[in-house]
Design a protein around this motif. Structure first.
Motif, PDB file in Angstrom:
ATOM      1  N   LEU A  76     -29.011  30.767   9.102  1.00 28.93           N
ATOM      2  CA  LEU A  76     -28.017  29.332   8.939  1.00 28.93           C
ATOM      3  C   LEU A  76     -27.431  28.850  10.003  1.00 28.93           C
ATOM      4  O   LEU A  76     -26.905  27.999   9.899  1.00 28.93           O
ATOM      5  CB  LEU A  76     -27.148  30.013   7.788  1.00 28.93           C
ATOM      6  CG  LEU A  76     -27.600  30.692   6.292  1.00 28.93           C
ATOM      7  CD1 LEU A  76     -26.491  31.481   5.618  1.00 28.93           C
ATOM      8  CD2 LEU A  76     -28.386  29.326   5.931  1.00 28.93           C
ATOM      9  N   SER A  77     -28.408  28.848  11.731  1.00 30.79           N
ATOM     10  CA  SER A  77     -28.033  28.340  12.460  1.00 30.79           C
ATOM     11  C   SER A  77     -27.893  27.436  12.150  1.00 30.79           C
ATOM     12  O   SER A  77     -28.679  26.438  12.237  1.00 30.79           O
ATOM     13  CB  SER A  77     -27.813  29.493  13.410  1.00 30.79           C
ATOM     14  OG  SER A  77     -29.091  29.310  13.242  1.00 30.79           O
ATOM     15  N   GLY A  78     -26.890  26.239  12.990  1.00 27.24           N
ATOM     16  CA  GLY A  78     -26.628  24.881  13.092  1.00 27.24           C
ATOM     17  C   GLY A  78     -26.317  24.265  11.445  1.00 27.24           C
ATOM     18  O   GLY A  78     -26.329  22.884  11.948  1.00 27.24           O
ATOM     19  N   LYS A  79     -26.423  24.907  10.738  1.00 29.44           N
ATOM     20  CA  LYS A  79     -26.737  24.142   8.930  1.00 29.44           C
ATOM     21  C   LYS A  79     -25.403  24.249   8.773  1.00 29.44           C
ATOM     22  O   LYS A  79     -24.103  25.314   8.609  1.00 29.44           O
ATOM     23  CB  LYS A  79     -27.475  25.003   8.446  1.00 29.44           C
ATOM     24  CG  LYS A  79     -28.854  24.686   8.670  1.00 29.44           C
ATOM     25  CD  LYS A  79     -29.982  25.789   7.092  1.00 29.44           C
ATOM     26  CE  LYS A  79     -30.966  25.785   8.214  1.00 29.44           C
ATOM     27  NZ  LYS A  79     -31.929  25.155   7.503  1.00 29.44           N
ATOM     28  N   GLU A  94     -17.188  34.140   3.488  1.00 28.76           N
ATOM     29  CA  GLU A  94     -17.951  34.958   4.902  1.00 28.76           C
ATOM     30  C   GLU A  94     -17.780  36.094   4.476  1.00 28.76           C
ATOM     31  O   GLU A  94     -18.782  36.715   5.673  1.00 28.76           O
ATOM     32  CB  GLU A  94     -16.651  34.593   5.533  1.00 28.76           C
ATOM     33  CG  GLU A  94     -16.171  33.243   6.401  1.00 28.76           C
ATOM     34  CD  GLU A  94     -15.428  32.630   7.417  1.00 28.76           C
ATOM     35  OE1 GLU A  94     -15.559  31.943   8.492  1.00 28.76           O
ATOM     36  OE2 GLU A  94     -14.365  33.295   7.023  1.00 28.76           O
ATOM     37  N   LYS A  95     -17.513  36.724   3.709  1.00 26.45           N
ATOM     38  CA  LYS A  95     -17.744  38.240   3.678  1.00 26.45           C
ATOM     39  C   LYS A  95     -19.121  38.476   3.443  1.00 26.45           C
ATOM     40  O   LYS A  95     -19.772  39.782   3.934  1.00 26.45           O
ATOM     41  CB  LYS A  95     -17.236  38.702   2.049  1.00 26.45           C
ATOM     42  CG  LYS A  95     -15.417  39.611   2.030  1.00 26.45           C
ATOM     43  CD  LYS A  95     -15.627  40.349   1.146  1.00 26.45           C
ATOM     44  CE  LYS A  95     -15.642  39.282  -0.920  1.00 26.45           C
ATOM     45  NZ  LYS A  95     -15.216  39.919  -1.003  1.00 26.45           N
ATOM     46  N   TYR A  96     -19.813  37.368   2.453  1.00 28.69           N
ATOM     47  CA  TYR A  96     -21.510  37.943   2.562  1.00 28.69           C
ATOM     48  C   TYR A  96     -22.008  36.657   3.522  1.00 28.69           C
ATOM     49  O   TYR A  96     -23.662  37.391   4.639  1.00 28.69           O
ATOM     50  CB  TYR A  96     -21.978  36.901   1.757  1.00 28.69           C
ATOM     51  CG  TYR A  96     -21.489  37.552   0.381  1.00 28.69           C
ATOM     52  CD1 TYR A  96     -22.098  38.342  -0.540  1.00 28.69           C
ATOM     53  CD2 TYR A  96     -20.062  36.753  -0.302  1.00 28.69           C
ATOM     54  CE1 TYR A  96     -21.824  39.090  -1.541  1.00 28.69           C
ATOM     55  CE2 TYR A  96     -19.351  37.690  -1.645  1.00 28.69           C
ATOM     56  CZ  TYR A  96     -20.777  38.727  -2.187  1.00 28.69           C
ATOM     57  OH  TYR A  96     -19.852  39.157  -3.441  1.00 28.69           O
ATOM     58  N   PRO A 101     -21.265  30.846  10.333  1.00 31.26           N
ATOM     59  CA  PRO A 101     -22.282  30.174   9.622  1.00 31.26           C
ATOM     60  C   PRO A 101     -21.267  28.742   9.393  1.00 31.26           C
ATOM     61  O   PRO A 101     -19.685  28.979   8.830  1.00 31.26           O
ATOM     62  CB  PRO A 101     -22.615  30.371   8.255  1.00 31.26           C
ATOM     63  CG  PRO A 101     -22.719  31.520   8.288  1.00 31.26           C
ATOM     64  CD  PRO A 101     -22.317  32.121   9.790  1.00 31.26           C
ATOM     65  N   ILE A 102     -21.324  27.563   9.591  1.00 31.58           N
ATOM     66  CA  ILE A 102     -20.566  26.255   9.815  1.00 31.58           C
ATOM     67  C   ILE A 102     -19.981  26.067   7.695  1.00 31.58           C
ATOM     68  O   ILE A 102     -20.955  25.951   7.269  1.00 31.58           O
ATOM     69  CB  ILE A 102     -20.536  24.715   9.908  1.00 31.58           C
ATOM     70  CG1 ILE A 102     -21.050  25.872  11.561  1.00 31.58           C
ATOM     71  CG2 ILE A 102     -19.595  24.431  10.160  1.00 31.58           C
ATOM     72  CD1 ILE A 102     -22.202  24.008  12.524  1.00 31.58           C
ATOM     73  N   ILE A 103     -18.994  26.385   7.231  1.00 36.29           N
ATOM     74  CA  ILE A 103     -18.434  26.720   6.624  1.00 36.29           C
ATOM     75  C   ILE A 103     -17.409  25.605   5.943  1.00 36.29           C
ATOM     76  O   ILE A 103     -16.696  25.322   5.833  1.00 36.29           O
ATOM     77  CB  ILE A 103     -18.409  28.324   4.962  1.00 36.29           C
ATOM     78  CG1 ILE A 103     -19.722  29.190   5.388  1.00 36.29           C
ATOM     79  CG2 ILE A 103     -18.226  27.646   3.713  1.00 36.29           C
ATOM     80  CD1 ILE A 103     -19.008  30.473   4.843  1.00 36.29           C
ATOM     81  N   VAL A 104     -18.032  24.237   4.248  1.00 35.50           N
ATOM     82  CA  VAL A 104     -17.042  23.273   4.553  1.00 35.50           C
ATOM     83  C   VAL A 104     -16.077  23.799   2.810  1.00 35.50           C
ATOM     84  O   VAL A 104     -17.294  23.939   2.196  1.00 35.50           O
ATOM     85  CB  VAL A 104     -17.683  22.141   4.647  1.00 35.50           C
ATOM     86  CG1 VAL A 104     -16.735  21.266   3.496  1.00 35.50           C
ATOM     87  CG2 VAL A 104     -17.388  22.163   5.977  1.00 35.50           C
ATOM     88  N   ARG A 105     -15.337  23.868   2.719  1.00 34.57           N
ATOM     89  CA  ARG A 105     -14.539  23.856   1.068  1.00 34.57           C
ATOM     90  C   ARG A 105     -14.431  23.270   0.526  1.00 34.57           C
ATOM     91  O   ARG A 105     -13.446  22.570   1.254  1.00 34.57           O
ATOM     92  CB  ARG A 105     -13.943  24.789   0.628  1.00 34.57           C
ATOM     93  CG  ARG A 105     -13.762  25.411  -0.872  1.00 34.57           C
ATOM     94  CD  ARG A 105     -12.682  26.604  -0.835  1.00 34.57           C
ATOM     95  NE  ARG A 105     -12.076  26.489  -2.012  1.00 34.57           N
ATOM     96  CZ  ARG A 105     -10.805  27.464  -1.923  1.00 34.57           C
ATOM     97  NH1 ARG A 105     -10.507  28.194  -2.062  1.00 34.57           N
ATOM     98  NH2 ARG A 105     -10.169  27.573  -3.233  1.00 34.57           N
ATOM     99  N   ILE A 106     -14.582  22.232  -0.907  1.00 34.18           N
ATOM    100  CA  ILE A 106     -14.373  21.079  -0.861  1.00 34.18           C
ATOM    101  C   ILE A 106     -13.621  21.217  -2.216  1.00 34.18           C
ATOM    102  O   ILE A 106     -14.489  22.606  -3.056  1.00 34.18           O
ATOM    103  CB  ILE A 106     -15.579  20.188  -0.788  1.00 34.18           C
ATOM    104  CG1 ILE A 106     -16.416  20.079  -1.347  1.00 34.18           C
ATOM    105  CG2 ILE A 106     -15.594  19.612   0.681  1.00 34.18           C
ATOM    106  CD1 ILE A 106     -17.645  19.049  -1.570  1.00 34.18           C
ATOM    107  N   MET A 107     -12.742  20.692  -2.598  1.00 33.30           N
ATOM    108  CA  MET A 107     -12.698  20.126  -4.143  1.00 33.30           C
ATOM    109  C   MET A 107     -12.900  18.790  -4.847  1.00 33.30           C
ATOM    110  O   MET A 107     -11.906  17.919  -4.586  1.00 33.30           O
ATOM    111  CB  MET A 107     -11.007  20.900  -5.115  1.00 33.30           C
ATOM    112  CG  MET A 107     -10.777  20.654  -6.103  1.00 33.30           C
ATOM    113  SD  MET A 107     -12.115  21.917  -6.865  1.00 33.30           S
ATOM    114  CE  MET A 107     -12.671  23.018  -6.765  1.00 33.30           C
ATOM    115  N   PRO A 108     -14.228  18.092  -4.851  1.00 30.54           N
ATOM    116  CA  PRO A 108     -14.198  16.835  -5.504  1.00 30.54           C
ATOM    117  C   PRO A 108     -14.126  16.675  -7.102  1.00 30.54           C
ATOM    118  O   PRO A 108     -13.519  17.958  -7.601  1.00 30.54           O
ATOM    119  CB  PRO A 108     -15.871  16.581  -5.125  1.00 30.54           C
ATOM    120  CG  PRO A 108     -16.526  17.694  -5.674  1.00 30.54           C
ATOM    121  CD  PRO A 108     -15.305  19.259  -5.394  1.00 30.54           C
ATOM    122  N   ASN A 109     -13.933  15.513  -7.566  1.00 30.18           N
ATOM    123  CA  ASN A 109     -14.489  15.652  -9.233  1.00 30.18           C
ATOM    124  C   ASN A 109     -15.617  15.164  -9.308  1.00 30.18           C
ATOM    125  O   ASN A 109     -16.253  14.519  -8.110  1.00 30.18           O
ATOM    126  CB  ASN A 109     -13.520  14.916  -9.912  1.00 30.18           C
ATOM    127  CG  ASN A 109     -12.724  13.697  -9.265  1.00 30.18           C
ATOM    128  OD1 ASN A 109     -13.304  12.694  -9.335  1.00 30.18           O
ATOM    129  ND2 ASN A 109     -11.468  13.760  -8.991  1.00 30.18           N
TER     130      ASN A 109
END
Ligand SMILES: NC(=O)c1ccc[n+]([C@@H]2O[C@H](COP(=O)([O-])OP(=O)(O)OC[C@H]3O[C@@H](n4cnc5c(N)ncnc54)[C@H](OP(=O)(O)O)[C@@H]3O)[C@@H](O)[C@H]2O)c1
Length: 258
Positions: A76-79, A94-96, A101-109
């Motif tokens: 998943l590098s670069g993704k 991240e546990k998995y 890997p670059i992770i972005v957590r969002i909360m939209p509606n």
């Protein structure tokens, strides 16, 4: 830039609708069942991950672990992995997948479909070009705000679930108006005008007046609004309603422990 949705339910469709006219973005999705939609279906999480620069985890919280297990062996590098999954932290992902890997957590509606979402943003790799790209895209889909992950539970309650709570309030008005014996669709139209009018009033004056002042401007002493607001205050309806927000927030906290 290729965007891949894992899961193509309510939220993925809303994100797609909000973004489909953006230049230079190609879309694809993978879900349990193929759908009648205009973007390509991929047969597996693996083939979608190969296609995508940005992978949206648009699945329910209880399905997240299974999907992360499928992503675990992949490069998943670069993704960028974007997760709108309620109650699931970056550390959970991240546990998995590890911390690289670059992770972005969002909360939209769901108003993301109309470019009117209020969206919280947090990432494990701040300042990268890829994460700033996601922040900019979210800014095009409404208002985006960078938020410490600790704030996500309350944010989810107010802005993620918020549309359902505001609609529930409007439903109370509608139920009351049934006394008029007008068709339901007309009642909806009238209530829409009421909410749009209120929103415009708020929007036009929000810079110069507080909400309290805006309420005061439509309240004459001893009048009808005053009578309603007195009841509202005497019965602590605001406090009661806060309980709704608290319950949603607490559920988000609970879900993060599953
Ligand atoms: N809806 C909202 O307003 C909202 C707001 C903020 C955040 N969120 C978050 O967004 C996420 C998605 O919500 P949603 O409302 O879009 O849910 P949804 O409508 O139920 O869609 C879930 C999608 O996930 C797919 N899926 C489930 N398990 C899968 C698997 N093992 N492999 C591949 N695909 C799988 C389903 O596929 P099938 O259709 O083929 O069954 C479906 O397309 C949730 O985590 C939620 O917390 C939602």
């Amino acid at each position: 830039m290729n965007y891949g949705f894992i899961g193509f339910g309510n939220l993925a469709k809303a994100v797609y609708q909000g973004l489909k006219d953006e230049p230079n973005i190609n879309f694809g999705y993978f879900s349990r069942h193929k759908k009648e939609v205009e973007i390509p279906f991929f047969e597996s999480a693996k083939s979608l991950a190969e296609f995508a620069d940005v992978l949206w985890l648009a699945i329910k919280p209880q399905d997240l672990a299974g999907i992360l297990e499928q992503l675990q062996p992949l490069d998943l590098s670069g993704k960028v992995i974007v997760s709108p999954v309620a109650g699931k932290s970056i550390a959970f992902i991240e546990k998995y997948l590890g911390t690289d890997p670059i992770i972005v957590r969002i909360m939209p509606n769901l108003a993301i479909a109309y470019k009117k979402s209020v969206t919280a943003f947090a990432t494990n790799h701040p300042g990268l070009e890829q994460t700033e790209h996601i922040y900019e895209i979210l800014g095009k889909l409404g208002k985006a705000v960078k938020l410490d992950e600790n704030g996500f539970d309350l944010f989810t309650s107010v802005f993620g679930s918020g549309p359902a709570f505001i609609l529930s309030f409007i439903q109370i008005f509608k139920n009351k108006m049934r006394e008029f014996d007008l068709p339901g669709s007309l009642l909806d139209e009238l209530l829409l005008e009421l909410t749009q009018g209120t929103t415009i009033y708020f929007a036009q004056n929000q810079k110069d007046f507080s909400i309290e002042e805006l309420i005061k401007n439509i309240t004459s002493k001893g009048g009808t609004t005053q009578a309603g607001l007195d009841y509202y205050r005497n019965h602590e309806i605001g406090k009661l309603f806060e309980g709704v927000l608290e319950a949603a927030k607490n559920r988000s906290i609970e879900m993060s422990k599953d």
